[in-house]
Design a protein around this motif. Structure first.
Motif, PDB file in Angstrom:
ATOM      1  N   SER A   6       0.806  -1.224   0.000  1.00 45.53           N
ATOM      2  CA  SER A   6       0.000   0.000   0.000  1.00 45.53           C
ATOM      3  C   SER A   6       0.839   1.273   0.000  1.00 45.53           C
ATOM      4  CB  SER A   6      -0.912   0.018   1.238  1.00 45.53           C
ATOM      5  OG  SER A   6      -1.806  -1.051   1.195  1.00 45.53           O
ATOM      6  N   ASN A   7       2.148   1.143   0.168  1.00 47.11           N
ATOM      7  CA  ASN A   7       3.018   2.318   0.280  1.00 47.11           C
ATOM      8  C   ASN A   7       4.225   2.187  -0.643  1.00 47.11           C
ATOM      9  OD1 ASN A   7       1.870   3.983   2.686  1.00 47.11           O
ATOM     10  ND2 ASN A   7       1.752   1.846   3.314  1.00 47.11           N
ATOM     11  N   LYS A 153       0.118  -4.093  -4.817  1.00 46.63           N
ATOM     12  CA  LYS A 153      -1.271  -4.480  -4.622  1.00 46.63           C
ATOM     13  C   LYS A 153      -1.845  -4.819  -5.998  1.00 46.63           C
ATOM     14  CE  LYS A 153      -3.635  -1.329  -2.412  1.00 46.63           C
ATOM     15  NZ  LYS A 153      -4.603  -0.436  -1.774  1.00 46.63           N
ATOM     16  N   ASP A 158      -8.602  -4.435  -2.631  1.00 44.79           N
ATOM     17  CA  ASP A 158      -8.761  -3.470  -1.537  1.00 44.79           C
ATOM     18  C   ASP A 158      -8.372  -4.162  -0.245  1.00 44.79           C
ATOM     19  OD1 ASP A 158      -9.719  -1.236  -2.981  1.00 44.79           O
ATOM     20  OD2 ASP A 158     -11.725  -2.140  -3.079  1.00 44.79           O
ATOM     21  N   TYR A 159      -7.594  -3.473   0.567  1.00 43.53           N
ATOM     22  CA  TYR A 159      -7.151  -4.064   1.829  1.00 43.53           C
ATOM     23  C   TYR A 159      -8.005  -3.577   2.981  1.00 43.53           C
ATOM     24  CZ  TYR A 159      -2.844  -5.528  -0.562  1.00 43.53           C
ATOM     25  OH  TYR A 159      -1.937  -6.109  -1.405  1.00 43.53           O
TER      26      TYR A 159
END
Length: 182
Positions: A6-7, A153, A158-159
């Motif tokens: 996510s980053n 991802k 979606d997390y």
């Protein structure tokens, strides 16, 4: 892995640090830790945010005591909520944001005083006996993966960072995409 996927910008910064300090001719080792400040900060931030055991083992008070104005009688079972400490907005600015740089001082080195406030593996005399081994293994594992791979991802994934609380805290099922770095 969800935090890394996510980053991507943070992941790229860590990979740049790994490329500059370690290169690709050998694997990162625990001895590199003193030079890989952002990598160490990333591990601390993961430990802070991805706490698998939300409560420490129960303890009993040995005498009547008082804490923050609350009277606690002798032989009371006391539980310590680690997540509330690791995510306390009064101490951690924007606690739900993945920001490894929060562990770096003005010189870009790890702020060890701040690192001591990550309570995922306990605190004080009752701190986990395997803490140093766990941190070292996590550090070598993650830096080795990031040296060689990019974690992303998958499109449309979606997390849910809420996870599921059982005896331990586990993430809900998720997918990642691992691509070898060129």
């Amino acid at each position: 892995m969800m935090l890394l996927a996510s980053n991507p910008k943070i992941q790229e910064k860590v990979q740049k640090e790994l490329d500059e300090v370690v290169g690709l001719s050998r694997a990162p080792s625990i001895l590199d830790r003193q030079k890989l400040h952002l990598s160490e900060a990333m591990v601390l931030e993961i430990l802070r945010m991805a706490c698998t055991a939300p409560l420490l083992l129960p303890h009993n008070t040995v005498t009547d005591t008082e804490l923050l104005g609350y009277k606690i009688p002798q032989n009371t079972v006391v539980l310590f909520n680690i997540i509330s400490s690791n995510m306390d907005p009064l101490y951690w600015r924007s606690p739900y944001e993945f920001r490894p740089e929060r562990f770096l001082d003005k010189d870009g080195k790890v702020d060890h005083e701040k690192a001591e406030n990550v309570l995922t593996l306990g605190a004080g005399r009752r701190r986990c006996i395997g803490e140093q081994l766990a941190r070292s293994n996590l550090y070598v594992f993650l830096t080795t993966i990031l040296q060689r791979c990019k974690i992303t991802k998958p499109q449309g994934e979606d997390y849910d960072f809420e996870g599921k609380l059982t005896l331990i805290y586990v993430p809900k099922p998720f997918k990642i995409k691992v691509v070898e770095r060129s």
